[in-house]
Scaffold this motif. Structure first.
Motif, PDB file in Angstrom:
ATOM      1  N   ILE A  90       0.830  -1.138   0.023  1.00 27.90           N
ATOM      2  CA  ILE A  90       0.124   0.085  -0.191  1.00 27.90           C
ATOM      3  C   ILE A  90       0.915   1.203   0.194  1.00 27.90           C
ATOM      4  N   TYR A 114       0.321   4.366   0.119  1.00 33.64           N
ATOM      5  CA  TYR A 114      -0.391   5.685   0.678  1.00 33.64           C
ATOM      6  C   TYR A 114      -1.346   5.264   1.997  1.00 33.64           C
ATOM      7  N   VAL A 145      -4.446   4.544   4.215  1.00 33.72           N
ATOM      8  CA  VAL A 145      -5.807   4.190   3.810  1.00 33.72           C
ATOM      9  C   VAL A 145      -6.512   4.340   5.297  1.00 33.72           C
ATOM     10  N   GLN A 152     -15.582  12.542   4.909  1.00 29.70           N
ATOM     11  CA  GLN A 152     -14.629  11.992   3.725  1.00 29.70           C
ATOM     12  C   GLN A 152     -14.270  13.309   2.713  1.00 29.70           C
ATOM     13  N   HIS A 200     -10.373  14.461   1.924  1.00 28.82           N
ATOM     14  CA  HIS A 200      -9.839  14.696   0.735  1.00 28.82           C
ATOM     15  C   HIS A 200      -9.151  15.882   0.508  1.00 28.82           C
ATOM     16  N   TYR A 244      -1.410  12.011  -0.947  1.00 26.81           N
ATOM     17  CA  TYR A 244      -2.800  11.154  -1.176  1.00 26.81           C
ATOM     18  C   TYR A 244      -3.274  10.407  -0.021  1.00 26.81           C
ATOM     19  N   ALA A 245      -4.221  10.426   0.204  1.00 27.54           N
ATOM     20  CA  ALA A 245      -4.726   9.005   1.040  1.00 27.54           C
ATOM     21  C   ALA A 245      -6.030   8.850   0.528  1.00 27.54           C
ATOM     22  N   ASP A 246      -6.099   7.127   0.718  1.00 21.15           N
ATOM     23  CA  ASP A 246      -7.381   6.696   0.624  1.00 21.15           C
ATOM     24  C   ASP A 246      -8.298   6.791   1.488  1.00 21.15           C
ATOM     25  N   GLN A 257     -11.818   6.026   3.070  1.00 19.68           N
ATOM     26  CA  GLN A 257     -13.156   5.101   2.820  1.00 19.68           C
ATOM     27  C   GLN A 257     -14.329   5.764   3.418  1.00 19.68           C
ATOM     28  N   GLU A 284      -0.767  -5.224   2.585  1.00 20.96           N
ATOM     29  CA  GLU A 284      -2.082  -5.099   2.799  1.00 20.96           C
ATOM     30  C   GLU A 284      -2.543  -5.813   3.907  1.00 20.96           C
TER      31      GLU A 284
END
Length: 203
Positions: free
Chosen positions: A3, A5, A7, A22, A26, A37-39, A41, A199
């Protein structure tokens, strides 16, 4: 699989924050670190009173940590209302350690209300109206906003929070609201953690 970045899995208490947090994250991630950048959720909603109980919080953490990609961090966000923000955050951490000690989790407690961050960031106010000098001291920030919105408008969290998080002044909010600064510092900490984890080992 690695991964590259962070999460982040958010857990929130209100319907408005389900969408708003969220969007805020972002926006906040690249603001705090250019090019980052980050995911982020989708947020899992758990009402305030259930967040402070072992079994419901444990169930929520089990659900969000089972997602794929596996979160590298869980962010719990709630309002302090009339309680002590530090004590609430400590309670959340203590409960989480009982069932999910392996989970990298942080609890951010908005002093008084999430809406205090909007006041600190000068969002939702007429252009000629300054925010209160200490936004986090306002009890009833939602009502404060409603009373000062344009004629015919009423502040409604599910409708306004997702929009307001896109436009309020992040730097002004960080300066005027210590609990928002706490959120920023925690996000920076997430971004600074090693991200090249497998992961399956992330949590």
């Amino acid at each position: 699989m690695t991964i590259p970045y962070p999460v982040i899995a958010p857990v929130v208490e209100g319907h408005g924050e389900e969408k708003a947090l969220q969007g805020l994250l972002h926006r906040l991630v690249p603001h705090l670190r250019e090019g980052a950048y980050a995911d982020i959720q989708p947020a899992y909603r758990l009402p305030h009173d259930r967040m402070l109980k072992l079994e419901p919080l444990s169930q929520a953490l089990t659900i969000v940590t089972a997602r794929r990609p596996c979160p590298t961090a869980v962010l719990v966000l709630l309002d302090a209302d009339d309680d002590c923000a530090v004590e609430l955050a400590t309670q959340i951490h203590s409960l989480a350690r009982n069932s999910h000690a392996h989970v990298p989790l942080t609890a951010v407690v908005a002093v008084r209300e999430f809406e205090a961050w909007f006041l600190a960031g000068r969002m939702g106010l007429p252009h000629d109206l300054a925010p209160p000098p200490n936004p986090e001291a306002i009890r009833g920030a939602k009502e404060w906003l409603s009373d000062r919105m344009p004629l015919g408008s009423t502040y409604r969290p599910p409708a306004h929070q997702p929009s307001f998080v896109q436009y309020f002044d992040l730097d002004a909010a960080r300066h005027a609201a210590p609990s928002f600064d706490k959120l920023c510092r925690e996000i920076l900490r997430f971004l600074e953690r090693p991200t090249a984890e497998r992961e399956g080992e992330a949590l």
